[in-house]
Design a protein around this motif. Structure first.
Motif, PDB file in Angstrom:
ATOM      1  N   GLU A  33      34.648  27.009 -17.112  1.00 49.20           N
ATOM      2  CA  GLU A  33      33.626  27.599 -16.348  1.00 49.20           C
ATOM      3  C   GLU A  33      33.217  28.987 -16.651  1.00 49.20           C
ATOM      4  N   SER A  37      29.192  30.514 -17.400  1.00 54.57           N
ATOM      5  CA  SER A  37      28.821  31.805 -16.643  1.00 54.57           C
ATOM      6  C   SER A  37      27.949  32.559 -17.993  1.00 54.57           C
ATOM      7  N   ASP A  40      24.823  31.268 -18.891  1.00 50.26           N
ATOM      8  CA  ASP A  40      23.904  31.336 -18.034  1.00 50.26           C
ATOM      9  C   ASP A  40      23.515  29.941 -17.716  1.00 50.26           C
ATOM     10  N   ASN A  42      22.254  26.604 -15.851  1.00 45.10           N
ATOM     11  CA  ASN A  42      22.078  26.306 -14.180  1.00 45.10           C
ATOM     12  C   ASN A  42      22.906  25.179 -13.841  1.00 45.10           C
ATOM     13  N   THR A  43      22.713  24.977 -12.418  1.00 48.92           N
ATOM     14  CA  THR A  43      23.732  23.907 -11.991  1.00 48.92           C
ATOM     15  C   THR A  43      23.471  22.469 -12.610  1.00 48.92           C
ATOM     16  N   ASP A  44      22.415  21.902 -13.003  1.00 45.68           N
ATOM     17  CA  ASP A  44      22.541  20.692 -13.626  1.00 45.68           C
ATOM     18  C   ASP A  44      23.040  20.782 -15.023  1.00 45.68           C
ATOM     19  N   GLN A  45      22.948  21.582 -15.706  1.00 44.89           N
ATOM     20  CA  GLN A  45      23.828  21.935 -17.152  1.00 44.89           C
ATOM     21  C   GLN A  45      25.218  22.193 -16.984  1.00 44.89           C
ATOM     22  N   ARG A  46      25.507  22.871 -16.023  1.00 43.79           N
ATOM     23  CA  ARG A  46      27.076  22.918 -15.591  1.00 43.79           C
ATOM     24  C   ARG A  46      27.636  21.282 -15.156  1.00 43.79           C
ATOM     25  N   HIS A  47      26.984  20.793 -14.307  1.00 44.18           N
ATOM     26  CA  HIS A  47      27.441  19.312 -13.992  1.00 44.18           C
ATOM     27  C   HIS A  47      27.637  18.642 -15.317  1.00 44.18           C
ATOM     28  N   GLN A  48      26.584  18.560 -16.137  1.00 43.21           N
ATOM     29  CA  GLN A  48      26.604  17.853 -17.394  1.00 43.21           C
ATOM     30  C   GLN A  48      27.982  18.249 -18.296  1.00 43.21           C
ATOM     31  N   ARG A  50      30.355  20.056 -17.704  1.00 41.03           N
ATOM     32  CA  ARG A  50      31.577  19.845 -16.908  1.00 41.03           C
ATOM     33  C   ARG A  50      32.101  18.512 -17.228  1.00 41.03           C
ATOM     34  N   TYR A  82      36.160  17.516  -9.049  1.00 38.79           N
ATOM     35  CA  TYR A  82      35.312  17.749  -8.176  1.00 38.79           C
ATOM     36  C   TYR A  82      33.801  17.026  -8.702  1.00 38.79           C
TER      37      TYR A  82
END
Length: 82
Positions: A33, A37, A40, A42-48, A50, A82
């Motif tokens: 995580e 950060s 930087d 974004n939400t979609d990149q983090r989800h993918q 992750r 999650y």
């Protein structure tokens, strides 16, 4: 994730080996995580990312732990998904 981590901290007094191992795995998840950060994402990149970097940590954990411990830790690590 921090709410689950607290249970492992509490378990240090009663089941130190498994609790320490779970806390080490939690630190790996925090590191993933932190990387997101720093980059930087974004939400979609983090989800993918992750699904590629964070999800394999508990799975890797099962293969690396002695027999008898991994199944118990796997049930506890479900709260980290999650």
């Amino acid at each position: 994730m921090s709410h689950a981590r607290r249970y492992f901290v509490d378990a240090l007094s009663t089941d130190k080996p498994r609790a320490e191992h779970a806390l080490e795995q939690t630190q790996l998840l925090y590191a993933v995580e932190r990387y997101f950060s720093e980059q930087d994402f974004n939400t979609d990149q983090r989800h993918q990312e992750r699904s590629l970097k964070a999800v394999p940590i508990p799975q890797m954990d099962e293969r690396s732990m002695p027999a008898g411990i991994a199944p118990k830790l796997h049930r506890e690590s479900a709260c980290l998904q999650y």
